[in-house]
Structures are given as structure tokens and as C-alpha cells.
Design a protein around this motif. Sequence first.
Motif, PDB file in Angstrom:
ATOM      1  N   PHE A   5      -8.273   9.708  -5.953  1.00 26.85           N
ATOM      2  CA  PHE A   5      -8.810   8.680  -5.246  1.00 26.85           C
ATOM      3  C   PHE A   5      -8.216   7.692  -4.494  1.00 26.85           C
ATOM      4  N   ILE A   6      -7.287   7.292  -5.409  1.00 28.67           N
ATOM      5  CA  ILE A   6      -6.510   6.176  -4.937  1.00 28.67           C
ATOM      6  C   ILE A   6      -5.355   6.523  -3.912  1.00 28.67           C
ATOM      7  N   THR A   7      -4.791   7.879  -3.836  1.00 33.84           N
ATOM      8  CA  THR A   7      -3.913   7.956  -2.883  1.00 33.84           C
ATOM      9  C   THR A   7      -4.591   7.969  -1.588  1.00 33.84           C
ATOM     10  N   PRO A   8      -5.483   8.840  -1.139  1.00 30.54           N
ATOM     11  CA  PRO A   8      -6.044   8.924   0.090  1.00 30.54           C
ATOM     12  C   PRO A   8      -6.741   7.666   0.571  1.00 30.54           C
ATOM     13  N   LEU A   9      -7.208   6.802  -0.513  1.00 30.64           N
ATOM     14  CA  LEU A   9      -7.621   5.642  -0.001  1.00 30.64           C
ATOM     15  C   LEU A   9      -6.467   4.636   0.537  1.00 30.64           C
ATOM     16  N   PHE A  10      -5.389   4.680  -0.101  1.00 34.01           N
ATOM     17  CA  PHE A  10      -4.357   3.623   0.487  1.00 34.01           C
ATOM     18  C   PHE A  10      -3.687   4.524   1.818  1.00 34.01           C
ATOM     19  N   LEU A  11      -3.887   5.927   1.722  1.00 36.84           N
ATOM     20  CA  LEU A  11      -3.284   6.302   2.846  1.00 36.84           C
ATOM     21  C   LEU A  11      -3.987   5.915   3.980  1.00 36.84           C
ATOM     22  N   GLY A  12      -5.315   5.936   3.911  1.00 40.30           N
ATOM     23  CA  GLY A  12      -6.362   5.555   5.104  1.00 40.30           C
ATOM     24  C   GLY A  12      -6.077   4.181   5.360  1.00 40.30           C
ATOM     25  N   ILE A  13      -6.040   3.147   4.235  1.00 32.07           N
ATOM     26  CA  ILE A  13      -5.544   1.910   4.491  1.00 32.07           C
ATOM     27  C   ILE A  13      -4.274   1.568   5.311  1.00 32.07           C
ATOM     28  N   ILE A  14      -3.339   2.336   5.026  1.00 30.78           N
ATOM     29  CA  ILE A  14      -1.912   2.211   5.801  1.00 30.78           C
ATOM     30  C   ILE A  14      -2.321   2.617   7.297  1.00 30.78           C
ATOM     31  N   ALA A  15      -3.095   3.824   7.437  1.00 25.46           N
ATOM     32  CA  ALA A  15      -3.414   3.919   8.821  1.00 25.46           C
ATOM     33  C   ALA A  15      -4.164   3.101   9.456  1.00 25.46           C
ATOM     34  N   GLY A  16      -5.223   2.472   9.091  1.00 30.97           N
ATOM     35  CA  GLY A  16      -5.794   1.272   9.546  1.00 30.97           C
ATOM     36  C   GLY A  16      -5.165   0.192   9.675  1.00 30.97           C
ATOM     37  N   SER A  17      -4.272  -0.356   8.745  1.00 26.92           N
ATOM     38  CA  SER A  17      -3.417  -1.527   9.179  1.00 26.92           C
ATOM     39  C   SER A  17      -2.318  -1.139  10.160  1.00 26.92           C
ATOM     40  N   PRO A  58       0.842  -1.134   0.001  1.00 24.06           N
ATOM     41  CA  PRO A  58      -0.004  -0.092   0.060  1.00 24.06           C
ATOM     42  C   PRO A  58       0.770   1.224  -0.022  1.00 24.06           C
ATOM     43  N   LEU A  59       2.058   1.157   0.763  1.00 30.61           N
ATOM     44  CA  LEU A  59       3.031   2.409   0.577  1.00 30.61           C
ATOM     45  C   LEU A  59       3.221   2.650  -0.814  1.00 30.61           C
ATOM     46  N   THR A  60       3.549   1.721  -1.363  1.00 26.23           N
ATOM     47  CA  THR A  60       4.202   1.900  -3.045  1.00 26.23           C
ATOM     48  C   THR A  60       2.981   2.397  -3.756  1.00 26.23           C
ATOM     49  N   VAL A  61       1.592   1.914  -3.782  1.00 28.35           N
ATOM     50  CA  VAL A  61       0.589   2.350  -4.490  1.00 28.35           C
ATOM     51  C   VAL A  61       0.263   3.845  -4.066  1.00 28.35           C
ATOM     52  N   MET A  62       0.292   4.260  -2.747  1.00 30.96           N
ATOM     53  CA  MET A  62       0.272   5.619  -2.327  1.00 30.96           C
ATOM     54  C   MET A  62       1.272   6.470  -3.051  1.00 30.96           C
ATOM     55  N   LEU A  63       2.448   6.122  -2.864  1.00 29.21           N
ATOM     56  CA  LEU A  63       3.637   6.863  -3.641  1.00 29.21           C
ATOM     57  C   LEU A  63       3.468   7.062  -5.145  1.00 29.21           C
ATOM     58  N   MET A  64       3.229   5.804  -5.664  1.00 30.81           N
ATOM     59  CA  MET A  64       2.834   5.942  -7.027  1.00 30.81           C
ATOM     60  C   MET A  64       1.709   6.989  -7.563  1.00 30.81           C
ATOM     61  N   GLY A  65       0.548   6.909  -6.683  1.00 29.21           N
ATOM     62  CA  GLY A  65      -0.408   7.741  -6.796  1.00 29.21           C
ATOM     63  C   GLY A  65      -0.172   9.135  -6.827  1.00 29.21           C
ATOM     64  N   ILE A  66       0.945   9.536  -5.675  1.00 27.43           N
ATOM     65  CA  ILE A  66       1.190  10.981  -5.699  1.00 27.43           C
ATOM     66  C   ILE A  66       2.067  11.326  -6.866  1.00 27.43           C
ATOM     67  N   ILE A  67       3.143  10.544  -7.305  1.00 32.76           N
ATOM     68  CA  ILE A  67       3.707  11.011  -8.452  1.00 32.76           C
ATOM     69  C   ILE A  67       2.918  10.990  -9.834  1.00 32.76           C
ATOM     70  N   ALA A  68       1.930   9.892 -10.020  1.00 29.87           N
ATOM     71  CA  ALA A  68       1.162  10.206 -11.092  1.00 29.87           C
ATOM     72  C   ALA A  68       0.251  11.292 -11.016  1.00 29.87           C
ATOM     73  N   ARG A  69      -0.550  11.799  -9.833  1.00 34.28           N
ATOM     74  CA  ARG A  69      -1.044  12.887  -9.760  1.00 34.28           C
ATOM     75  C   ARG A  69      -0.425  14.121 -10.062  1.00 34.28           C
ATOM     76  N   GLY A  70       0.606  14.359  -9.557  1.00 37.45           N
ATOM     77  CA  GLY A  70       1.369  15.622  -9.757  1.00 37.45           C
ATOM     78  C   GLY A  70       2.028  15.682 -11.180  1.00 37.45           C
ATOM     79  N   THR A  71       2.275  14.475 -11.717  1.00 40.31           N
ATOM     80  CA  THR A  71       2.618  14.582 -13.215  1.00 40.31           C
ATOM     81  C   THR A  71       1.683  15.040 -14.150  1.00 40.31           C
ATOM     82  N   ALA A  72       0.375  14.202 -13.798  1.00 37.60           N
ATOM     83  CA  ALA A  72      -0.706  14.293 -14.727  1.00 37.60           C
ATOM     84  C   ALA A  72      -1.289  16.029 -14.674  1.00 37.60           C
ATOM     85  N   LEU A  73      -0.992  16.373 -13.394  1.00 45.96           N
ATOM     86  CA  LEU A  73      -1.420  18.077 -13.093  1.00 45.96           C
ATOM     87  C   LEU A  73      -0.715  19.063 -13.944  1.00 45.96           C
TER      88      LEU A  73
END
Length: 342
Positions: free
Chosen positions: A125-137, A85-100
Motif C-alpha cells: 500500500f505504502i509503495t504506490p502511495l508514495f510513487l503517486g506522491i512523487i509523480a504529483g509533486s 518520499p523517494l526513500t519511503v518508496m524504496l524502503m517499501g520496495i525492499i520491505a515488500r520483497g523481503t517479506a514476500l
Amino acid sequence: MIYVVIIFLWVALLLYLVMGGADFGAGIIEMFTSNKNKSRTRKIMYNAIGPIWEANHMWLIIAIVILFVGFPVIYATMSTYLHIPLTVMLMGIIARGTALTFRNYDAVHDNMQKIYNKIFVYSSFITPLFLGIIAGSAVSGRVDPQATNFMDAYMYSWLNWFSVAIGFFTVALCGFLAAIYLIGEANDDIERKSFIRKARLMNIAAVIAGSAVFIASVKENIPLVQWVFGNIIGIAAVSAATVSLILLWYLISKGKRFIIRVLAGFQMTMILLTTTYKHYPNIIILKNGGHLSLIEDQGAEKAIQSLGIALLVGSIFILPALFYLVWSFQQKPDGESEVESH
């Protein structure tokens, strides 16, 4: 000095939830906006998040550095058993900033803009989803250092109903924050009413997702109810968040733009306080009944001392610069956004 470090860690997480959450939420709001209104929504969104979107991830970096330097055992455990989930979250951050960036500054405007738009909203959507998953885990009691197979060690540590429910709860909170912030940027009643409707829908979604979190906690024997309602701090925080939510909706009807943003941030503060106070200083609860503590599992004393001093000195430079950044963007003429909408 250890308590100075812990306070900085908590505040960094809070600021990332509030500022970064509103940032991610802007993409979530765009996801649920009709095609004919998306262009205008994007322009308003840029006015709202422009002052802080590039600085948001500074708070996440600070939190990571604090864990890496001050709590290496905790950092190693999280980055090992929650690396997916950490990798997915970080990839989401990178993808989001790049796309913007590419959807606004690309030299050629063609059909690729549609792809950039999709990447932006889906990663929002994906980035905060996995941020919350990490916190819950981290507090679910599913992290198992004694696991003997891949699934138990690296999948079931985060792939459970409780963690996923917190992920969707985080998404709803981000959307709610963004809608509240965007209300203050709306220039006419039609736009304002549109964002109020979106805020109301995200508020309902947060209530539903929050209920799912409690249901999942009961199903999976996680003492969330005790953490929230088993102490005076938790009860007071929940009460304050509830009262502030009622006041927020009242003030929205009165057009109080600044104060509703403050109240939205206050609610996020109360939520984080409620969910972290009872099991403090335990930051990771393990499956074998053990835990990793910010007090018991801190790094070397010299490392903590140096880290605390660096954080105190650094804040002297970072905070004034951040305030100046926000102030400088607020000096722009009305209706002018940081980047042009496409």
C-alpha cells in the motif's frame, strides 16, 4: 537520439505502472480480503504475478538510469527535494520483497509469518502511495530550489493535498489492475465473483480519488483541468479510456479474461498519456514559475548518444528474455503456483 531516450523513459514508466502496479495491487487486494479467504487469494495471486514480479523493478531501474545519465540536473533536483518520499518508496520496495520471500521460504514457520504478511500488505500500500506522491509533486509547482528552510525545501514540496490525492489515486489504480488480472486466474465462479467485486470497489475508489485530485488541483491552482481537457490528445485519451472501461465491464460478464487485461493496461496508458502530454517536455514544474525540461536540461550530447544506443541494443536482449520468462511460467500445470501459500 534524445527522442529515443525520452520514449524509453516514458515506456519504462508505463510498464512499471502497469506491471509493477498489478504487483503492488495484489498486496492491496490481500489487505482487503477476509482472513478465511486470504490463503486461497495468496495462491491465486502468485499464479498471476509469478511470471513478472521479480522483473518489475527492472523498469524502475531503467527509468532511474535514464534520468541519472541523460538528465543529471533533473535527477539531482528530484533526489534532493523529494528525497523523503523517494526513500519511503524504496524502503517499501525492499520491505515488500523481503517479506514476500521470508513468508514463503523461511525454514521455520511460526508467528513470524504473521509479521511478514503484515509487512507485505502494508508495504504494498505504502509503495504506490508514495510513487503517486512523487509523480504529483513533480508537476505540482511546489518544488522550491530557492527555499531557505527545511520544511519549505523538503516537506512542503510533496506534502500537499494534490500530491497526496494522486498517491491514493495510484493505490486505487494498482488495486484495480490486480483485481482484473486475478479474475483471469480464478478457477471457479465463487473466486471469480469475489475478484469482480474487488475490481468494482477499486474502480469506485479510483473514481473518488480521481475526483479528489481534480478538486485539489483547483484548490491549489494547478492547471490539471487544462492539461487533461485543453487539447485534443487529452480529450481523445480520456474518451478512449472511458469507452474501454465500459467495454471492460461488459467483457467481464462474458468471461473474456485476456482482453480485459489488455483493456486495463490500455486504460493506464491513456491515463499516463493524458497527464503527461500537455506539459511535455517539462518533467518538473518549479515553484518560482520555472521548469526542468527533458529537452532543455538534457545531459551532454555524447552521453545522450551513448545512452540511446545502449537502450536500443539492450532492448534486443531484455524484451525477448522477458517474453520467454512469461511464456515459461504459462507452461506450468494448472493450479501450480510459483511458491507455496502459507
